[in-house]
Design an enzyme around this catalytic site. Structure first.
Site, PDB file in Angstrom:
ATOM      1  N   LYS A 122      -4.136  -2.289  -9.528  1.00 24.76           N
ATOM      2  CA  LYS A 122      -3.908  -1.157  -8.918  1.00 24.76           C
ATOM      3  C   LYS A 122      -5.203  -0.457  -8.524  1.00 24.76           C
ATOM      4  O   LYS A 122      -5.763   0.062  -9.555  1.00 24.76           O
ATOM      5  CB  LYS A 122      -3.073  -0.562  -9.898  1.00 24.76           C
ATOM      6  CG  LYS A 122      -2.199   0.906  -9.214  1.00 24.76           C
ATOM      7  CD  LYS A 122      -1.202   1.839 -10.419  1.00 24.76           C
ATOM      8  CE  LYS A 122      -0.772   2.815  -9.648  1.00 24.76           C
ATOM      9  NZ  LYS A 122       0.376   3.296 -10.560  1.00 24.76           N
ATOM     10  N   ASP A 175       8.707   8.793 -13.582  1.00 25.71           N
ATOM     11  CA  ASP A 175       9.187   8.308 -12.327  1.00 25.71           C
ATOM     12  C   ASP A 175      10.324   7.056 -12.471  1.00 25.71           C
ATOM     13  O   ASP A 175       9.803   5.942 -11.952  1.00 25.71           O
ATOM     14  CB  ASP A 175       8.120   7.892 -11.469  1.00 25.71           C
ATOM     15  CG  ASP A 175       8.631   7.463  -9.961  1.00 25.71           C
ATOM     16  OD1 ASP A 175       9.612   7.561  -9.555  1.00 25.71           O
ATOM     17  OD2 ASP A 175       7.614   6.550  -9.191  1.00 25.71           O
ATOM     18  N   GLN A 212       0.761  -1.103  -0.021  1.00 21.12           N
ATOM     19  CA  GLN A 212       0.013  -0.058  -0.013  1.00 21.12           C
ATOM     20  C   GLN A 212       1.150   1.356  -0.025  1.00 21.12           C
ATOM     21  O   GLN A 212       1.785   1.386   1.070  1.00 21.12           O
ATOM     22  CB  GLN A 212      -0.845  -0.067   1.172  1.00 21.12           C
ATOM     23  CG  GLN A 212      -1.625   1.237   1.519  1.00 21.12           C
ATOM     24  CD  GLN A 212      -2.907   1.234   1.737  1.00 21.12           C
ATOM     25  OE1 GLN A 212      -3.393  -0.009   2.261  1.00 21.12           O
ATOM     26  NE2 GLN A 212      -3.696   2.121   1.703  1.00 21.12           N
ATOM     27  N   ALA A 264      -1.969   4.296  -4.327  1.00 16.16           N
ATOM     28  CA  ALA A 264      -2.850   3.309  -4.449  1.00 16.16           C
ATOM     29  C   ALA A 264      -2.406   2.208  -3.681  1.00 16.16           C
ATOM     30  O   ALA A 264      -1.208   2.033  -3.133  1.00 16.16           O
ATOM     31  CB  ALA A 264      -2.455   3.242  -6.203  1.00 16.16           C
TER      32      ALA A 264
END
Lengths: 264, 365
Positions: free
Chosen positions: A41, A167, A16, A20
């Site tokens: 997800k 990312d 977690q 999400a």
């Protein structure tokens, strides 16, 4: 509409995050077919946000992520296939990828371990476990250099499709073994987590994307400079004539640093 | 696990009570305050005096007028602070002033006062980073140990976490500060600057009923706010905009209250989101909100909800310590003074650009 929450009820929570929750669930394509695991997800509701704002954000983020992954798929970038999109419920289902993250294979430790960063000096004298490089060699038959070249090539393919990952870290890359026939197999590098991805043709955005990865390398894998050079080399080869511009911009971005000096 | 191996604080309990006078004037508030650090390690606020340079509705504060205001009020404010503290200037251990960041002219005028006092009473000077002042004051008032700090004010918006002798910036605004965004919008809809524009926006927002779509621009750990301000301003040119109407859902109209409401909901949601990301990243369960915008109760409430979801808690202070004040400068200055750090006269300059992570935090483990 009721399908997605049902799946969630039976799914196993893996982790977690802030954005999400990640689950493993079982998907039946038809009553007779074999059960296949999927990666779910779930962008859960944020209670602090105004419900209208929350709903529209979740919807657009799920759709954006699905769109970026689809664009990659269409352009032959190795990404997990999409199995389920439920934008209004905030659920996105991907093909389950069996394998290890590059971060683990390079000995960067599991994600979340960096929070204990400041105790590192106390852990230093612990016995080193199995060298990750050995694992890379024995499990996948790869040298670090070959792995780096694979990373560079994959990112190059993604950038040629004008998808910016947003990312790029070694935790967001995985290695998986593909069996073409019973005896022969190939190993491929898969890019995952397009939660911050967007589309852009700008040299700037691509350079920043690479810079993010460079920083991630430096912070999780000490002494990785020569490794990252191999990544860039392979990336440049894939990008062809676009590379010269991006490389120049990457130098600028490095000088700039992430943070400008604030005024006021 | 964070906290499991708590290192020993390098800051020893003082052998006698220490007193510091702090002077702040980086923006439109002039503040002076006296803090006492006692032998048992406790800190006591002895006085906290502030005077704000007020401008009429629709106008912001200009550097020159603000500096003039600070020069006019400096003596009165400092005199009050020392008198209320019940000490004499001779008892003070050090004089702390804001070195930056902030507006040039007001900073310079307050630094001049600090230097004069230092020479007059033969007291050492300590130059303080304004942002670090906010953080240290928040920590001492709330008792938060190692929180993720959201610092939101008229000039700064940063998400900060402490690591290895630095307050590191995890995320920040890419353009204007949150307070600046709210203040400028207050000017657009002609809200009063008294007591401060953000307060009046908050009161208006309570009446708002309609959530209007505004850009939502978080970029990784950073946020961008200038586009939101433009979009909110554009609504005031909309055909449906009624400057004097009461908010209602029955009619398709946009009122100033609706705009304040939408602006707050959108901007604060962005701030809470990047704070949550920083908390997840470093594995912290505490959040501390500091800076002028931190006194907004809606922001505190949203942050509280988020922290609760994560099994953590939020620390916030009221306007006495949130809004720029002298006591926070005294607090941060005295901490660094007790670690043996002072600013020699030739180096007692100020600077408009002074990043939070440039300060070496000697007093924390």
């Amino acid at each position: 509409m009721t399908a997605a929450p049902d799946i969630l009820a039976e799914a196993i929570l893996i982790s977690q995050g802030a954005e999400a929750a990640i689950y493993q669930a079982i998907l039946h394509q038809s009553p007779s077919s074999e059960a296949t695991p999927v990666f779910l997800k779930y962008r859960f509701n944020k209670q602090y946000r105004h419900p209208t704002l929350d709903a529209s954000l979740t919807r657009s983020r799920i759709a954006g992520e699905a769109r970026a992954v689809l664009k990659c798929l269409r352009n032959g970038v190795h990404v997990p296939g999409i199995r389920l999109v439920d934008a209004s419920q905030g659920i996105l289902g991907f093909e389950w990828i069996e394998g290890k993250s590059i971060r683990m294979l390079l000995g960067g430790g599991a994600e979340g371990e960096e929070e204990t960063e400041y105790t590192a000096d106390l852990l230093e004298d612990e016995d080193a476990v199995d060298s990750p490089e050995d694992e890379l060699q024995s499990l996948y038959g790869l040298t670090p250099d070959v792995l780096m070249a694979m990373i560079g090539t994959e990112i190059g393919k993604m950038h040629l499709a004008d998808v910016i990952h947003g990312d790029l870290t070694t935790s967001n890359m995985m290695l998986r073994r593909m069996f073409s026939t019973a005896s022969s197999s190939t190993v491929e590098l898969v890019l995952v987590d397009f939660g911050l991805a967007y589309t852009s043709t700008l040299v700037e955005d691509k350079a920043v994307d690479l810079y993010v990865l460079e920083r991630a390398f430096a912070s999780t894998h000490p002494d990785s400079e020569p490794l990252f050079a191999t990544v860039l080399q392979a990336y440049g080869k894939t990008m062809g004539k676009e590379w010269a511009n991006i490389n120049r911009r990457l130098d600028d971005v490095r000088l700039r640093g992430r943070k400008r000096s604030m005024v006021g | 696990m964070p906290g499991r191996l708590r290192k020993i604080s390098p800051l020893k309990n003082p052998d006698r009570p220490y007193y510091a006078l702090g002077l702040e004037g980086s923006a439109n508030k002039l503040g002076a305050g006296v803090i006492k650090h006692d032998v048992d390690g406790s800190s006591t606020v002895l006085s906290n005096v502030r005077h704000t340079h007020m401008t009429p509705p629709g106008e912001g504060f200009l550097p020159r007028d603000t500096a003039q205001h600070h020069r006019t009020w400096a003596l009165k404010v400092i005199e009050d602070a020392v008198k209320q503290a019940g000490i004499s200037m001779h008892d003070v251990d050090c004089i702390c002033y804001t070195k930056g960041p902030g507006m040039g002219a007001p900073l310079v005028s307050v630094a001049l006062v600090a230097r004069t006092l230092s020479l007059l009473y033969d007291k050492p000077l300590v130059g303080v980073n304004h942002c670090v002042g906010h953080i240290e004051m928040g920590r001492v008032v709330t008792g938060a140990q190692n929180p993720v700090v959201l610092y939101v004010s008229g000039g700064n918006s940063q998400v900060i976490a402490y690591s290895k002798q630095r307050y590191r910036i995890f995320g920040e605004t890419l353009d204007i500060a949150v307070g600046n965004c709210l203040d400028r919008f207050a000017r657009v809809i002609n809200l009063s600057n008294d007591p401060f524009p953000g307060y009046n926006i908050e009161q208006e927002a309570k009446k708002g009923k309609r959530l209007l779509p505004l850009p939502y621009t978080t970029k990784g750990m950073d946020v961008s706010l200038s586009g939101i301000l433009t979009a909110a301003e554009a609504y005031t040119q909309d055909k449906r905009y009624r400057a004097d109407a009461q908010p209602t859902l029955d009619e398709d109209i946009i009122t100033p209250a609706d705009l304040c409401f939408s602006l707050q909901e959108t901007v604060f949601a962005m701030l809470v989101e990047i704070t949550e990301r920083a908390m997840a990243h470093i594995g912290s369960k505490e959040v501390l909100i500091v800076g002028g915008v931190g006194s907004n109760e809606r922001l505190q409430q949203m942050m509280g909800t988020m922290a609760e979801e994560r099994g953590g808690r939020v620390f916030a202070t009221d306007e006495r310590f949130c809004i720029d004040n002298g006591i926070m400068i005294a607090q941060a200055g005295l901490l660094s003074y007790r670690m043996g750090d002072t600013t020699p006269m030739p180096k007692s300059t100020c600077t408009q650009r002074f990043r939070t992570d440039e300060v070496y935090v000697a007093w924390r483990a």
